[in-house]
Design a protein around this motif. Structure first.
Motif, PDB file in Angstrom:
ATOM      1  N   ILE A  30     -98.750 -24.831   3.286  1.00  0.00           N
ATOM      2  CA  ILE A  30     -98.028 -23.907   4.168  1.00  0.00           C
ATOM      3  C   ILE A  30     -98.165 -24.357   5.621  1.00  0.00           C
ATOM      4  O   ILE A  30     -97.188 -24.393   6.380  1.00  0.00           O
ATOM      5  CB  ILE A  30     -98.519 -22.456   3.981  1.00  0.00           C
ATOM      6  N   PHE A  31     -99.377 -24.737   6.023  1.00  0.00           N
ATOM      7  CA  PHE A  31     -99.573 -25.240   7.387  1.00  0.00           C
ATOM      8  C   PHE A  31     -98.840 -26.571   7.581  1.00  0.00           C
ATOM      9  O   PHE A  31     -98.250 -26.812   8.638  1.00  0.00           O
ATOM     10  CB  PHE A  31    -101.059 -25.410   7.690  1.00  0.00           C
ATOM     11  N   ALA A  32     -98.880 -27.436   6.548  1.00  0.00           N
ATOM     12  CA  ALA A  32     -98.205 -28.739   6.643  1.00  0.00           C
ATOM     13  C   ALA A  32     -96.704 -28.570   6.809  1.00  0.00           C
ATOM     14  O   ALA A  32     -96.041 -29.350   7.504  1.00  0.00           O
ATOM     15  CB  ALA A  32     -98.505 -29.579   5.405  1.00  0.00           C
ATOM     16  N   PHE A  33     -96.150 -27.541   6.175  1.00  0.00           N
ATOM     17  CA  PHE A  33     -94.717 -27.259   6.280  1.00  0.00           C
ATOM     18  C   PHE A  33     -94.397 -26.539   7.590  1.00  0.00           C
ATOM     19  O   PHE A  33     -93.419 -26.859   8.272  1.00  0.00           O
ATOM     20  CB  PHE A  33     -94.273 -26.393   5.095  1.00  0.00           C
ATOM     21  N   ALA A  34     -95.247 -25.555   7.943  1.00  0.00           N
ATOM     22  CA  ALA A  34     -94.955 -24.708   9.100  1.00  0.00           C
ATOM     23  C   ALA A  34     -95.227 -25.410  10.425  1.00  0.00           C
ATOM     24  O   ALA A  34     -94.533 -25.147  11.419  1.00  0.00           O
ATOM     25  CB  ALA A  34     -95.765 -23.413   9.026  1.00  0.00           C
ATOM     26  N   LEU A  55     -92.350 -27.206  11.931  1.00  0.00           N
ATOM     27  CA  LEU A  55     -91.390 -26.190  12.359  1.00  0.00           C
ATOM     28  C   LEU A  55     -91.801 -25.584  13.689  1.00  0.00           C
ATOM     29  O   LEU A  55     -90.967 -25.371  14.584  1.00  0.00           O
ATOM     30  CB  LEU A  55     -91.312 -25.077  11.306  1.00  0.00           C
ATOM     31  N   PHE A  56     -93.085 -25.296  13.808  1.00  0.00           N
ATOM     32  CA  PHE A  56     -93.599 -24.717  15.041  1.00  0.00           C
ATOM     33  C   PHE A  56     -93.428 -25.692  16.204  1.00  0.00           C
ATOM     34  O   PHE A  56     -92.972 -25.318  17.292  1.00  0.00           O
ATOM     35  CB  PHE A  56     -95.075 -24.348  14.861  1.00  0.00           C
ATOM     36  N   ILE A  57     -93.784 -26.954  15.976  1.00  0.00           N
ATOM     37  CA  ILE A  57     -93.636 -27.967  17.018  1.00  0.00           C
ATOM     38  C   ILE A  57     -92.165 -28.118  17.402  1.00  0.00           C
ATOM     39  O   ILE A  57     -91.812 -28.243  18.580  1.00  0.00           O
ATOM     40  CB  ILE A  57     -94.208 -29.325  16.561  1.00  0.00           C
ATOM     41  N   THR A  58     -91.285 -28.087  16.380  1.00  0.00           N
ATOM     42  CA  THR A  58     -89.844 -28.152  16.636  1.00  0.00           C
ATOM     43  C   THR A  58     -89.418 -27.042  17.585  1.00  0.00           C
ATOM     44  O   THR A  58     -88.723 -27.258  18.575  1.00  0.00           O
ATOM     45  CB  THR A  58     -89.053 -28.020  15.318  1.00  0.00           C
ATOM     46  N   VAL A 105     -94.437 -17.653  21.143  1.00  0.00           N
ATOM     47  CA  VAL A 105     -95.183 -16.878  20.149  1.00  0.00           C
ATOM     48  C   VAL A 105     -94.292 -16.610  18.939  1.00  0.00           C
ATOM     49  O   VAL A 105     -94.711 -16.796  17.785  1.00  0.00           O
ATOM     50  CB  VAL A 105     -95.668 -15.528  20.739  1.00  0.00           C
ATOM     51  N   TYR A 106     -93.069 -16.182  19.219  1.00  0.00           N
ATOM     52  CA  TYR A 106     -92.148 -15.857  18.128  1.00  0.00           C
ATOM     53  C   TYR A 106     -91.886 -17.062  17.240  1.00  0.00           C
ATOM     54  O   TYR A 106     -91.857 -16.940  16.009  1.00  0.00           O
ATOM     55  CB  TYR A 106     -90.824 -15.328  18.688  1.00  0.00           C
ATOM     56  N   MET A 107     -91.684 -18.217  17.833  1.00  0.00           N
ATOM     57  CA  MET A 107     -91.376 -19.398  17.041  1.00  0.00           C
ATOM     58  C   MET A 107     -92.562 -19.834  16.184  1.00  0.00           C
ATOM     59  O   MET A 107     -92.380 -20.369  15.092  1.00  0.00           O
ATOM     60  CB  MET A 107     -90.909 -20.540  17.946  1.00  0.00           C
ATOM     61  N   GLY A 108     -93.784 -19.620  16.690  1.00  0.00           N
ATOM     62  CA  GLY A 108     -94.955 -19.885  15.861  1.00  0.00           C
ATOM     63  C   GLY A 108     -94.952 -19.001  14.632  1.00  0.00           C
ATOM     64  O   GLY A 108     -95.233 -19.459  13.507  1.00  0.00           O
ATOM     65  N   MET A 109     -94.609 -17.734  14.815  1.00  0.00           N
ATOM     66  CA  MET A 109     -94.563 -16.800  13.682  1.00  0.00           C
ATOM     67  C   MET A 109     -93.344 -17.065  12.807  1.00  0.00           C
ATOM     68  O   MET A 109     -93.404 -16.920  11.579  1.00  0.00           O
ATOM     69  CB  MET A 109     -94.553 -15.363  14.203  1.00  0.00           C
TER      70      MET A 109
END
Length: 452
Positions: free
Chosen positions: A18-22, A25-28, A286-290
């Motif tokens: 989940i962290f590897a996938f997310a 996305l978060f960095i993006t 913050v929102y994009m991290g979530m």
């Protein structure tokens, strides 16, 4: 697809994948917001608080039109994930080509609708006369990039559905660098103000769209894009619309409630509007991290539903809830603790900073509640439920915000009271979606018994 580029969602431990996938996305999203922040910082520093207010006030207007098709991209992601999970590659290929066709059509539709409705919507929002011409100028140029924007987002949704969250990150990094460079040149060197920011954004949108199309064209197997096959296949489109339209409609209704809140902010004048723009951009990180966790819940759940791994679906749900609480608290509290320092990057006027800190004191500290609400919805949509989360969210968030603005805010006309409508409605929506989840799991358990 190259197995090194994708995350295995169907077996093994969950937290690491989940962290590897997310994380990509978060960095993006962080990169995307960072480049957007460059736009806002440059406008705020070099074009004044009126231009900053103009760019910031357009967000709800843009989202109103864009969210319908962004919802359909969620439907495309779910259908693709389920087909891949079931190893149904023929239908996965048709889903790919239908999605690209819808993205192109949707992009041009939003372009036309956006240009036509820009003036009336800004007037409806009670945009101040000082800000109105700049906001109109920005929006009319911005909408020209909608076809590129839509193609990228649909293409990225398809890549994420099969476990590839890295390439969208690379594509946005490249387009974002072009955006930042064009922005600096057009605003500072050519003194083009909000028009320069909008033109830079349009260029970056077409770059990201072209990169995702090139990536799909070079892919093999069911992810290979053959431009001759780009057409709308009825049953695939219906499946996407069934899941995506409720999500899109929900997003559009959120935008309407946010337009109402923006109208309330506009009533305080350009300086609070500028502060709201800066603080809102900070909250975006913050929102994009979530949201990365929401995307993980959606993709992991849809693939495991396709593979009929029903026990794993429950584990995915609760793992993602735990992760989003952690992410939301760490990032949200950080924005408030360092609010004064961060906001100075956007604008050095003391009043702008003071109003920005006031917003972050309410929203930044409670933003994890929004993450819980969204992640629950992501899990439910991955399971194939889209209408009930929409109804719950529309009632608990949109309707209650409208009532709040028309009653409590009218009685106590302060920005803090206006901002309080956010955490209160997030809590109510999260409770409603949790009850919905319990019913969904009950049906899933019955299905598991039947299939045994």
């Amino acid at each position: 697809m190259n197995s090194k580029k994708v995350v295995n969602m169907l077996e093994g431990p969950l937290l690491g994948p989940i962290f590897a996938f997310a994380f990509p996305l978060f960095i993006t999203s962080v990169l995307q917001l960072a480049f957007n922040a460059v736009d806002i910082i440059v406008v705020g520093r070099y074009a004044g608080h009126a231009a900053l207010a103009a760019v910031g006030s357009t967000g709800p207007v843009i989202n109103l039109l864009v969210n319908i098709f962004m919802g359909i991209s969620i439907g495309a992601s779910v259908i693709m994930g389920q087909r891949v999970g079931a190893q149904d590659y023929k239908n996965a290929e048709e889903t790919l080509h239908t999605s690209i066709a819808i993205s192109i059509l949707g992009g041009f539709l939003v372009l036309v609708l956006g240009i036509v409705t820009t003036g009336p919507i800004l007037k409806l929002m009670a945009t101040p006369d000082e800000v109105m011409p700049l906001a109109e100028e920005y929006l009319r140029i911005f909408y020209l990039g909608m076809p590129g924007f839509m193609v990228f987002n649909f293409g990225a949704a398809l890549l994420r559905a099969v476990g590839d969250s890295k390439r969208p990150m690379y594509f946005l990094t490249i387009s974002g660098i072009f955006n930042a460079i064009c922005n600096l040149v057009l605003v500072i060197y050519f003194d083009m103000g909000v028009a320069g920011v909008a033109i830079a954004t349009v260029i970056s949108q077409y770059i990201s769209g072209a990169l995702v199309l090139m990536s799909l064209y070079k892919a093999d197997g069911y992810m290979h894009l053959n431009f001759k096959k780009v057409r709308i296949v009825k049953d695939k489109a219906v499946g996407m619309l069934k899941i995506g339209l409720p999500a899109g409609f929900q997003g559009a209704m959120f935008s309407i409630s946010n337009i109402l809140i923006q109208s309330g902010i506009n009533s305080f004048g350009p300086i609070p509007m500028a502060a709201n723009t800066a603080a809102g951009n900070v909250e975006g990180f913050v929102y994009m991290g979530m949201n990365a966790v929401y995307q993980a819940a959606l993709s992991f759940t849809s693939q495991n539903m396709g593979a009929k791994n029903y026990d794993r679906v429950k584990k995915i749900f609760w793992t993602c809830i735990g992760v989003v609480i952690f992410v939301g608290l760490v990032l949200g509290l950080s924005t408030y603790i360092f609010a004064g320092t961060i906001l100075k990057l956007y604008n050095k006027e003391p009043e702008v900073i003071r109003y920005g800190v006031e917003r972050l004191s309410v929203i930044g500290t409670t933003y994890f509640l929004c993450g819980i609400m969204d992640t629950m919805v992501g899990g439910l949509r991955g399971m194939g439920y889209s209408i009930t989360p929409m109804i719950i969210s529309l009632t608990a968030v949109c309707l209650l915000r409208v009532i709040w603005v028309q009653t409590i805010f009218q009685s106590i006309h302060t920005l803090k009271v206006l901002y309080l409508s956010y955490p209160i409605t997030w809590v109510i929506a999260a409770i409603g979606n949790y009850i919905n989840y319990l019913f969904a799991m009950k049906k899933l358990n019955k299905l598991k018994v039947i299939e045994m």
